[in-house]
Write a protein that holds these residues in place. Structure first.
Motif, PDB file in Angstrom:
ATOM      1  N   LEU A 171       0.402  -3.499   1.857  1.00 18.97           N
ATOM      2  CA  LEU A 171      -0.725  -3.072   1.014  1.00 18.97           C
ATOM      3  C   LEU A 171      -0.461  -3.313  -0.472  1.00 18.97           C
ATOM      4  N   THR A 172       0.780  -3.159  -0.907  1.00 14.48           N
ATOM      5  CA  THR A 172       1.098  -3.310  -2.337  1.00 14.48           C
ATOM      6  C   THR A 172       2.390  -4.092  -2.516  1.00 14.48           C
ATOM      7  N   LYS A 173       2.299  -5.198  -3.250  1.00 10.83           N
ATOM      8  CA  LYS A 173       3.514  -6.011  -3.479  1.00 10.83           C
ATOM      9  C   LYS A 173       4.474  -5.305  -4.439  1.00 10.83           C
ATOM     10  N   LEU A 174       3.892  -4.777  -5.529  1.00 11.47           N
ATOM     11  CA  LEU A 174       4.734  -4.134  -6.536  1.00 11.47           C
ATOM     12  C   LEU A 174       4.218  -2.723  -6.813  1.00 11.47           C
ATOM     13  N   PRO A 175       4.705  -1.757  -6.044  1.00 12.48           N
ATOM     14  CA  PRO A 175       4.227  -0.386  -6.273  1.00 12.48           C
ATOM     15  C   PRO A 175       4.764   0.199  -7.583  1.00 12.48           C
TER      16      PRO A 175
ATOM     17  N   LEU B  53     -11.867  23.188   5.138  1.00  7.37           N
ATOM     18  CA  LEU B  53     -11.490  21.855   5.613  1.00  7.37           C
ATOM     19  C   LEU B  53     -10.949  21.061   4.427  1.00  7.37           C
ATOM     20  N   ILE B  54      -9.707  20.652   4.509  1.00  3.66           N
ATOM     21  CA  ILE B  54      -9.163  19.782   3.457  1.00  3.66           C
ATOM     22  C   ILE B  54      -9.159  18.362   4.027  1.00  3.66           C
ATOM     23  N   THR B  55      -9.789  17.445   3.309  1.00  2.00           N
ATOM     24  CA  THR B  55      -9.915  16.077   3.832  1.00  2.00           C
ATOM     25  C   THR B  55      -8.551  15.390   3.854  1.00  2.00           C
ATOM     26  N   GLY B  56      -8.479  14.294   4.575  1.00  2.00           N
ATOM     27  CA  GLY B  56      -7.288  13.449   4.495  1.00  2.00           C
ATOM     28  C   GLY B  56      -7.171  12.902   3.080  1.00  2.00           C
ATOM     29  N   ASN B  57      -6.002  12.420   2.728  1.00  2.00           N
ATOM     30  CA  ASN B  57      -5.819  11.999   1.324  1.00  2.00           C
ATOM     31  C   ASN B  57      -6.757  10.858   0.951  1.00  2.00           C
ATOM     32  N   VAL B  58      -7.412  11.067  -0.208  1.00  4.72           N
ATOM     33  CA  VAL B  58      -8.319  10.084  -0.792  1.00  4.72           C
ATOM     34  C   VAL B  58      -7.607   9.563  -2.031  1.00  4.72           C
ATOM     35  N   MET B  59      -7.542   8.246  -2.164  1.00  2.00           N
ATOM     36  CA  MET B  59      -6.740   7.678  -3.244  1.00  2.00           C
ATOM     37  C   MET B  59      -7.537   7.566  -4.544  1.00  2.00           C
ATOM     38  N   VAL B  60      -6.818   7.554  -5.646  1.00  2.00           N
ATOM     39  CA  VAL B  60      -7.490   7.486  -6.948  1.00  2.00           C
ATOM     40  C   VAL B  60      -7.411   6.083  -7.557  1.00  2.00           C
ATOM     41  N   ASP B  61      -6.801   5.129  -6.819  1.00  2.00           N
ATOM     42  CA  ASP B  61      -6.660   3.769  -7.349  1.00  2.00           C
ATOM     43  C   ASP B  61      -6.587   2.795  -6.171  1.00  2.00           C
ATOM     44  N   GLN B  62      -7.537   1.873  -6.103  1.00  2.00           N
ATOM     45  CA  GLN B  62      -7.557   0.933  -4.966  1.00  2.00           C
ATOM     46  C   GLN B  62      -6.350  -0.001  -4.966  1.00  2.00           C
ATOM     47  N   ARG B  63      -5.649  -0.102  -6.097  1.00  2.00           N
ATOM     48  CA  ARG B  63      -4.448  -0.952  -6.125  1.00  2.00           C
ATOM     49  C   ARG B  63      -3.245  -0.215  -5.552  1.00  2.00           C
ATOM     50  N   ALA B  64      -3.411   1.059  -5.271  1.00  2.00           N
ATOM     51  CA  ALA B  64      -2.301   1.872  -4.778  1.00  2.00           C
ATOM     52  C   ALA B  64      -2.781   2.684  -3.577  1.00  2.00           C
ATOM     53  N   LEU B  65      -2.688   2.067  -2.392  1.00  2.00           N
ATOM     54  CA  LEU B  65      -3.126   2.747  -1.172  1.00  2.00           C
ATOM     55  C   LEU B  65      -1.910   3.261  -0.415  1.00  2.00           C
ATOM     56  N   GLY B  66      -2.077   4.412   0.223  1.00  2.00           N
ATOM     57  CA  GLY B  66      -0.996   4.938   1.053  1.00  2.00           C
ATOM     58  C   GLY B  66      -1.063   4.360   2.449  1.00  2.00           C
ATOM     59  N   GLU B  67      -2.292   4.139   2.920  1.00  2.00           N
ATOM     60  CA  GLU B  67      -2.485   3.616   4.271  1.00  2.00           C
ATOM     61  C   GLU B  67      -3.680   2.671   4.273  1.00  2.00           C
ATOM     62  N   ALA B  68      -3.727   1.847   5.329  1.00  2.00           N
ATOM     63  CA  ALA B  68      -4.883   0.969   5.494  1.00  2.00           C
ATOM     64  C   ALA B  68      -6.129   1.839   5.674  1.00  2.00           C
TER      65      ALA B  68
ATOM     66  N   PRO C 221      -0.080   7.219  -4.050  1.00  2.00           N
ATOM     67  CA  PRO C 221       1.156   7.164  -3.250  1.00  2.00           C
ATOM     68  C   PRO C 221       2.412   6.806  -4.037  1.00  2.00           C
ATOM     69  N   GLY C 222       2.233   6.261  -5.271  1.00  2.00           N
ATOM     70  CA  GLY C 222       3.427   5.797  -5.981  1.00  2.00           C
ATOM     71  C   GLY C 222       4.154   4.773  -5.125  1.00  2.00           C
ATOM     72  N   LYS C 223       5.477   4.936  -4.959  1.00  2.00           N
ATOM     73  CA  LYS C 223       6.263   3.932  -4.230  1.00  2.00           C
ATOM     74  C   LYS C 223       6.007   3.970  -2.721  1.00  2.00           C
ATOM     75  N   GLN C 224       5.374   5.028  -2.224  1.00  2.00           N
ATOM     76  CA  GLN C 224       5.113   5.109  -0.787  1.00  2.00           C
ATOM     77  C   GLN C 224       3.820   4.359  -0.424  1.00  2.00           C
ATOM     78  N   SER C 225       3.688   3.165  -0.953  1.00  2.00           N
ATOM     79  CA  SER C 225       2.593   2.277  -0.579  1.00  2.00           C
ATOM     80  C   SER C 225       3.250   1.078   0.106  1.00  2.00           C
ATOM     81  N   PRO C 226       2.994   0.902   1.421  1.00  2.00           N
ATOM     82  CA  PRO C 226       3.746  -0.118   2.159  1.00  2.00           C
ATOM     83  C   PRO C 226       3.519  -1.540   1.654  1.00  2.00           C
ATOM     84  N   LYS C 227       4.512  -2.385   1.945  1.00  2.00           N
ATOM     85  CA  LYS C 227       4.502  -3.783   1.488  1.00  2.00           C
ATOM     86  C   LYS C 227       3.212  -4.514   1.818  1.00  2.00           C
TER      87      LYS C 227
END
Ligand code: FMN
Length: 409
Positions: free
Chosen positions: A115-119, A57-72, A107-113
């Motif tokens: 969630l992140t103002k300046l990815p 079982l591979i989990t859904g993506n877990v982020m390594v930085d709360q300032r850079a989220l891919g999804e809510a 997520p790098g730049k794939q962090s929606p507006k």
């Protein structure tokens, strides 16, 4: 032809054994609690999947930085976040000798507006129209910031191991930060992190090495990698092969093959040729080529629907595991059924709200399957009759309109 089938176990280079050849590919759960932590729903969901017979079982993506989220509602593992539920999550996933690996992502730049103002990204290059309506133009990372992100991946992997997860996976596919570094379109740096493929793969190489140093030689470390990003001038098949070879030489335990980005979302079959869909695995031809150059276990993901399709791919030796995502969201026992030797076919089918405009506007595949995952997390059964329109409305209510414009395939 070999005699390998989905029922056979697989021994990884690190020595770990996966009990069968079926892997659940990552699907973002989008159900973390306040403070970016996991909760009881993750335990219920993963217990369901480990009872369903899947070997890995591979989990859904877990982020390594709360300032850079891919999804809510992403879960985040970073210094300062104490998540007591992680241990219970891994315990649920480990039932029945199942492996549970955490997919780590930035997520790098794939962090929606919203969630992140300046990815951040390798270079200050925006995503193409119309995605630039949803994602802000990123700024380029400094050298020190790149190194800091590498240490974040390593720290998160260490926490995963300490909390009972049996492996980790680097998300190197689908256009997120690792994939942005690999792409000559998105990475136009002129320092040691950009330019030649050797430089572009430095980021992922250092992430892998930093993780390996933290977790040791006996802990599975994997990567999900694009066969290509299917963009003119982008990360090519040749680039991808070079990365596979390099990471294999370094000791990667499993390479999961996928493809596409938000700009070209082929990973869930969008724009994939009908003949490819019939043959089931979207990236089979690429995998055949990779097989010729590496012995590292390969997990092929995207499009598998039937026991015949899966066993055919394993028998040719093209891949060592099959990766399944959507079929397991609508049937957590799908693996058990596949392993029962009967001819079994997934119920995954094209989705429509009945309104072409809505189908184009919203990422139905994501919204509807996330809904199914949430039902499983609540201890309920999936509902394949649920209307995609209802899924769109309930997610709009939960996340707001901005969160839902088409961002993923
Ligand atoms: C709801 C949903 C969420 C997903 N989240 C992730 C993710 O977090 N990480 C990832 O690598 N892929 C993600 N994917 C892609 C799947 O892992 C997989 O590559 C894709 O669905 C193709 O496999 P399938 O045809 O078996 O569904 C997601 C797919 C869906 C449907």
């Amino acid at each position: 032809m070999s005699e390998i089938t989905i029922s056979d176990s697989l021994t990884l280079p690190c020595g770990a054994v996966v009990k069968n050849r079926i892997g659940k590919s990552a699907m973002s759960e989008n159900m973390g609690s306040k403070g970016f932590v996991s909760n009881r729903s993750f335990q219920t969901l993963y217990e369901r999947w480990s009872d369903g017979g899947t070997g890995l079982l591979i989990t859904g993506n877990v982020m390594v930085d709360q300032r850079a989220l891919g999804e809510a509602r992403n879960v985040v593992i970073e210094k300062g976040i104490n998540d007591p539920s992680l241990k219970l999550w891994s315990e649920a996933g480990r039932k029945n000798q199942t492996h549970i690996w955490v997919q780590l992502n930035h997520p790098g730049k794939q962090s929606p507006k919203f969630l992140t103002k300046l990815p951040v990204a390798p270079s200050a290059i925006p995503l193409k129209k119309p995605l630039n309506r949803v994602f802000n133009t990123p700024r380029a990372l400094s050298d020190a910031e790149i190194i800091e992100i590498i240490t974040r991946f390593a720290y998160a992997a260490k926490v995963c191991k300490e909390n009972g997860f049996t492996g980790v996976q680097i998300h190197g596919a689908h256009g997120y930060l690792v994939s942005q570094f690999l792409s000559p379109t998105h990475n136009q740096r002129t320092d040691k992190w950009g330019g030649s493929i050797e430089n572009r793969m430095r980021f992922v190489t250092e992430i892998y090495q930093a993780i390996r140093t933290e977790v040791g030689p006996e802990f599975p470390v994997s990567i999900k990698l694009n066969s290509a990003d299917f963009q003119k001038g982008g990360f090519s098949k040749e680039d991808s092969m070079a990365v596979v070879k390099h990471l294999s030489d370094l000791g990667m335990d499993l390479i999961e093959i996928s493809g596409g980005t938000y700009e070209t979302p082929v990973m869930t079959g969008t724009n994939v040729k009908e003949s490819t869909k019939i043959r089931e695995a979207y990236f089979l031809e690429y995998c055949e080529e990779v097989r010729k150059i590496v012995k590292t276990p390969l997990m092929l993901t995207g499009g598998f629907r039937s026991s015949q399709g899966m066993n055919a791919a394993l028998a040719t030796g093209v891949c060592d595991m099959v990766g399944i995502a959507r079929s397991l969201a609508i049937n957590p026992n799908f693996s058990k059924e596949l392993l029962s030797d009967k001819d079994v076919t997934s119920l995954v089918k094209p989705l429509t709200t009945g309104y072409p405009f809505l189908d184009r506007t919203f990422p139905l595949e994501i919204v509807w399957y996330t809904d199914q995952i949430h039902l499983l997390g609540k201890g309920q059964n999936p509902n394949i009759h649920r209307s995609p329109l209802r899924s769109v409305f309930s997610m709009v209510l939960e996340l707001g309109m901005n969160a839902l414009r088409r961002v993923r395939g």
